[in-house]
Design an enzyme around this catalytic site. Structure first.
Site, PDB file in Angstrom:
ATOM      1  N   CYS A 105       6.600  13.074  76.323  1.00 23.40           N
ATOM      2  CA  CYS A 105       6.184  14.463  76.092  1.00 23.40           C
ATOM      3  C   CYS A 105       6.775  15.378  77.168  1.00 23.40           C
ATOM      4  CB  CYS A 105       4.669  14.558  76.071  1.00 23.40           C
ATOM      5  SG  CYS A 105       4.044  16.209  75.681  1.00 23.40           S
ATOM      6  N   CYS A 202      -3.776  12.563  74.538  1.00 24.89           N
ATOM      7  CA  CYS A 202      -4.327  13.705  73.813  1.00 24.89           C
ATOM      8  C   CYS A 202      -4.459  13.451  72.319  1.00 24.89           C
ATOM      9  CB  CYS A 202      -3.484  14.950  74.069  1.00 24.89           C
ATOM     10  SG  CYS A 202      -1.800  14.889  73.410  1.00 24.89           S
TER      11      CYS A 202
END
Length: 360
Positions: A105, A202
Site C-alpha cells: 500500500c 484495514c
C-alpha cells in the site's frame, strides 16, 4: 511562493499533527484522504470504524482540516488498492506466503498513486504521519532513517520507496516521539489528539484472513495434510491460507507438546509441523530488492536485517548477490526465528535503510 504539500490524512493523530506542523513551518498545505473502501461490500463494515482509510477516518480528517483551515479532499484510489494491495494479498496467501499489505500500500498507493495525483495538481511534495526521517546522503541519494520514536518507528514498511518518491516526500513527525506528537496535537486543540492507534489490516478488521480470501475468490479452500519435515502425515488442515510460519495456536491438533508451523508447501497443499528449534535459521534469500541508501549490496557487506515489523534486527553478512542485484542472500551472526516467505527483509546500517526485499 510557499511550497505546496499534500498531506495524506488518515484521521489519526500522527497525520493530523503532520498537517499542523507543516502549516506552522510555512507550507501551503492540502489534506487528502484516500478513498479505498467499498461501500457496497457488507463485510467491509469494519472499515467505517477505526481503519486508516475508512469512513470514520475521512470524517475525522475532514474535521481536523477544518480546524487547521486547510483545503481537504477525498481522492478515489479503489481500483489501485484492489489491484496492488488486495489482489496481491490474496495471491500471496494462496501461494503459501505471508505478505505485508501495508508495504504494498505504501509503495503503490500512498506513494505512487497519491504522489502522481498530487504532482498533477501542482504540489511539490506529499507528506504522511509515518515515524521516519528522510536524509540526503553525500552522493545525492535519499534514504530513510529511524525516527526518534523507537517503538513506533515505521522505516521497515517504507523500504520499497523509490528515489523519485523520496525526493518529493516529507516526514514531519519523524523528529518526535509519539508522546510529543500527542502533546503537539493537544496544544493545537486537534480533536483526534487522544484517538487510539489503528492496529489491524484495514480491509480485514476481524483478522480472519482465510474467510476474506474465500470471499474475494469465491473459492473454498482445499483441506490438506499436516506433515512432518520427512512427509509423515499428522492430521488434516483447513487450507493453507489459515496458517503462517511460526504459528502455534489454532492448529486444531494436539501432541502433548508445543508444535509450530515451520513450512508451507503450496504445491502439495501441505503444512509442515515441527518444534521451536526447527524454526531457527541462519540464512535467507530475498528478491525484488529495492535499494535506498546504496546502489547495490556486495558480498561481505556487514549490516543489520529485520525480518518482520516487530523484529529488533540481527547482525548479518551479505553472502550472495545476483548479477542484477535483484536477489540477495544473507547469513545472520545468530540464527533467527521464523523467517517467513512473503515478508520483507529490510537492511540497515547506522540506523538508515540500505534497502530490502521479499523473503523467498
Amino acid at each position: 511562493m510557499k511550497p505546496k504539500v499534500v498531506v495524506g490524512m488518515s484521521g489519526g493523530v500522527d497525520s493530523s499533527a503532520a498537517a499542523y506542523l507543516l502549516k506552522e513551518q510555512g507550507y501551503d498545505v492540502t489534506g487528502v484522504t484516500m478513498h479505498i473502501w467499498r461501500e457496497t461490500d457488507a463485510h467491509t463494515d469494519g472499515e467505517g470504524e477505526d481503519s486508516c482509510c475508512g469512513l470514520r477516518a475521512a470524517e475525522d480528517a475532514r474535521r481536523v482540516a477544518a480546524q487547521l483551515d486547510i483545503p481537504y479532499y477525498v481522492m478515489n484510489f479503489r481500483q489501485e488498492f484492489q489491484e496492488k494491495v488486495i489482489d496481491y494479498f490474496v495471491s500471496e496467501y494462496r501461494r503459501g506466503r505471508t505478505p505485508n499489505p501495508c508495504i504494498a500500500c505504501n509503495r503503490f498507493v500512498k506513494w505512487e498513486s497519491l504522489l502522481q495525483r498530487s504532482l498533477s495538481i501542482g504540489a511539490d511534495y506529499i507528506a504522511t504521519g509515518h515515524y521516519a526521517k528522510k536524509v540526503q546522503l553525500s552522493d545525492g541519494r535519499f534514504a530513510i532513517c529511524q525516527s526518534e520514536a523507537a517503538k513506533k518507528d515505521q522505516t521497515y514498511a517504507l523500504y520499497s520507496l523509490t528515489q523519485e518518491q523520496l525526493r518529493h516526500t516529507l516526514f514531519p513527525v519523524g523528529a518526535y516521539t509519539k508522546e510529543q506528537i500527542r502533546g503537539i496535537a493537544q496544544k493545537a486543540g486537534l480533536d483526534v489528539a487522544d484517538k487510539p492507534d489503528s492496529q489491524e489490516i484495514c480491509f480485514v478488521p476481524d483478522h480472519d484472513y482465510a474467510a476474506f480470501i474465500t470471499r474475494e475468490t469465491g473459492q473454498e479452500e482445499r483441506p490438506g495434510n499436516f506433515v512432518t519435515e520427512d512427509g509423515t502425515v499428522l492430521g488434516q488442515h483447513k487450507g493453507i491460507s489459515h496458517y503462517t510460519v511460526g504459528q502455534r495456536k489454532g492448529l486444531g491438533i494436539a501432541f502433548g507438546r508445543p508444535v509450530f508451523v515451520t513450512k508451507i508447501r503450496p504445491d502439495t497443499n501441505e503444512v509442515v509441523i515441527g518444534s521451536s528449534d526447527d524454526l531457527m535459521t541462519a540464512e535467507l534469500t530475498a528478491e525484488q530488492v529495492n535499494y535506498m541508501a546504496v546502489q547495490r549490496l556486495e558480498p561481505g557487506q556487514r549490516m543489520t536485517a529485520k525480518i518482520r515489523y516487530s523484529h529488533q534486527g540481527e547482525a548479518c553478512t551479505v553472502t550472495g548477490v545476483s548479477d542484477s542485484g535483484n536477489r540477495v542472500t544473507i547469513r545472520f551472526d545468530r540464527p533467527v526465528r521464523a523467517v517467513t516467505p512473503g515478508q520483507a527483509a529490510v537492511f540497515y546500517k547506522d540506523g538508515c535503510v540500505l534497502g530490502g526485499g521479499i523473503i523467498i
